[in-house]
Scaffold this motif. Sequence first.
Motif, PDB file in Angstrom:
ATOM      1  N   THR A   1      -1.747   0.689   9.800  1.00  0.00           N
ATOM      2  CA  THR A   1      -1.610   0.421   8.245  1.00  0.00           C
ATOM      3  C   THR A   1      -0.973  -1.036   7.896  1.00  0.00           C
ATOM      4  O   THR A   1      -1.216  -1.743   7.029  1.00  0.00           O
ATOM      5  N   THR A   2      -0.371  -1.424   8.699  1.00  0.00           N
ATOM      6  CA  THR A   2       0.563  -2.874   8.768  1.00  0.00           C
ATOM      7  C   THR A   2      -0.687  -3.971   8.399  1.00  0.00           C
ATOM      8  O   THR A   2      -0.382  -4.525   7.254  1.00  0.00           O
ATOM      9  N   PRO A   3      -1.404  -4.259   9.307  1.00  0.00           N
ATOM     10  CA  PRO A   3      -2.203  -5.429   9.134  1.00  0.00           C
ATOM     11  C   PRO A   3      -3.330  -5.025   7.882  1.00  0.00           C
ATOM     12  O   PRO A   3      -3.874  -5.828   7.109  1.00  0.00           O
ATOM     13  N   ALA A   4      -3.554  -3.674   7.793  1.00  0.00           N
ATOM     14  CA  ALA A   4      -4.586  -3.333   6.764  1.00  0.00           C
ATOM     15  C   ALA A   4      -3.854  -3.611   5.579  1.00  0.00           C
ATOM     16  O   ALA A   4      -4.660  -3.617   4.276  1.00  0.00           O
ATOM     17  N   LEU A   5      -2.699  -3.445   5.273  1.00  0.00           N
ATOM     18  CA  LEU A   5      -2.111  -3.960   3.941  1.00  0.00           C
ATOM     19  C   LEU A   5      -2.496  -5.298   3.497  1.00  0.00           C
ATOM     20  O   LEU A   5      -2.430  -5.738   2.333  1.00  0.00           O
ATOM     21  N   LEU A   6      -2.764  -6.425   4.423  1.00  0.00           N
ATOM     22  CA  LEU A   6      -3.291  -7.788   4.102  1.00  0.00           C
ATOM     23  C   LEU A   6      -4.420  -7.745   3.282  1.00  0.00           C
ATOM     24  O   LEU A   6      -4.772  -8.823   2.924  1.00  0.00           O
ATOM     25  N   PHE A   7      -5.193  -6.766   3.721  1.00  0.00           N
ATOM     26  CA  PHE A   7      -6.745  -6.873   3.311  1.00  0.00           C
ATOM     27  C   PHE A   7      -6.887  -7.322   1.874  1.00  0.00           C
ATOM     28  O   PHE A   7      -7.728  -8.139   1.449  1.00  0.00           O
ATOM     29  N   SER A   8      -6.274  -6.457   1.003  1.00  0.00           N
ATOM     30  CA  SER A   8      -6.251  -6.790  -0.324  1.00  0.00           C
ATOM     31  C   SER A   8      -5.700  -7.908  -0.929  1.00  0.00           C
ATOM     32  O   SER A   8      -6.516  -8.581  -1.601  1.00  0.00           O
ATOM     33  N   ALA A   9      -4.711  -8.584  -0.252  1.00  0.00           N
ATOM     34  CA  ALA A   9      -4.037  -9.656  -0.635  1.00  0.00           C
ATOM     35  C   ALA A   9      -4.851 -10.899  -0.329  1.00  0.00           C
ATOM     36  O   ALA A   9      -5.329 -12.007  -0.980  1.00  0.00           O
ATOM     37  N   ILE A  10      -5.528 -10.750   1.088  1.00  0.00           N
ATOM     38  CA  ILE A  10      -6.326 -11.931   1.608  1.00  0.00           C
ATOM     39  C   ILE A  10      -7.630 -11.958   0.681  1.00  0.00           C
ATOM     40  O   ILE A  10      -8.121 -13.090   0.551  1.00  0.00           O
ATOM     41  N   SER A  11      -8.087 -10.681   0.446  1.00  0.00           N
ATOM     42  CA  SER A  11      -9.365 -10.546  -0.412  1.00  0.00           C
ATOM     43  C   SER A  11      -9.111 -11.306  -1.828  1.00  0.00           C
ATOM     44  O   SER A  11     -10.197 -12.070  -2.056  1.00  0.00           O
ATOM     45  N   LEU A  12      -8.248 -11.095  -2.269  1.00  0.00           N
ATOM     46  CA  LEU A  12      -7.994 -11.594  -3.899  1.00  0.00           C
ATOM     47  C   LEU A  12      -7.624 -13.149  -3.608  1.00  0.00           C
ATOM     48  O   LEU A  12      -8.144 -13.771  -4.367  1.00  0.00           O
ATOM     49  N   ILE A  13      -7.095 -13.532  -2.655  1.00  0.00           N
ATOM     50  CA  ILE A  13      -6.846 -15.011  -2.252  1.00  0.00           C
ATOM     51  C   ILE A  13      -8.313 -15.606  -1.952  1.00  0.00           C
ATOM     52  O   ILE A  13      -8.569 -16.794  -2.577  1.00  0.00           O
TER      53      ILE A  13
END
Length: 132
Positions: free
Chosen positions: A7-19
């Motif tokens: 879940t830790t790296p998965a948390l970045l998915f939404s942030a990176i997708s929005l960026i």
Amino acid sequence: MEQLTLTTPALLFSAISLIMLAYTNRFLAYAALVRSLHDKFILSPDDNIKAQITNMQKRLQLTRIMQILGISSLLLCVLCMFLVYVEWQMLAEVVFGVALVLLILSLAYSIREIQISVKALDLHLSDMERMA
């Protein structure tokens, strides 16, 4: 340090997708502006337009770097998740750290690109002030 989970790296998915969405929107706006500048320059070559084209080239280069770093960060997050899945914990932590560094660099390039964009807008405003 606590053990890295899926879940830790998965948390970045939404942030990176929005960026990446913001970067893509910026790129599309630049593409329209480049076409417009091209048409203006063909009709009437001008030093001001030439300066805008030079500025736009810098901005496009920075945007390309931002996108590459952002996509690389996302790719490494997926790789990190795979490494956690196969229980290669140490390597997963290193890959996740590199992914975070790439994301930081992408955001830093974004700040620099915004600074250049503001300078371009200041040029337009100064032209209007001289006309008024």
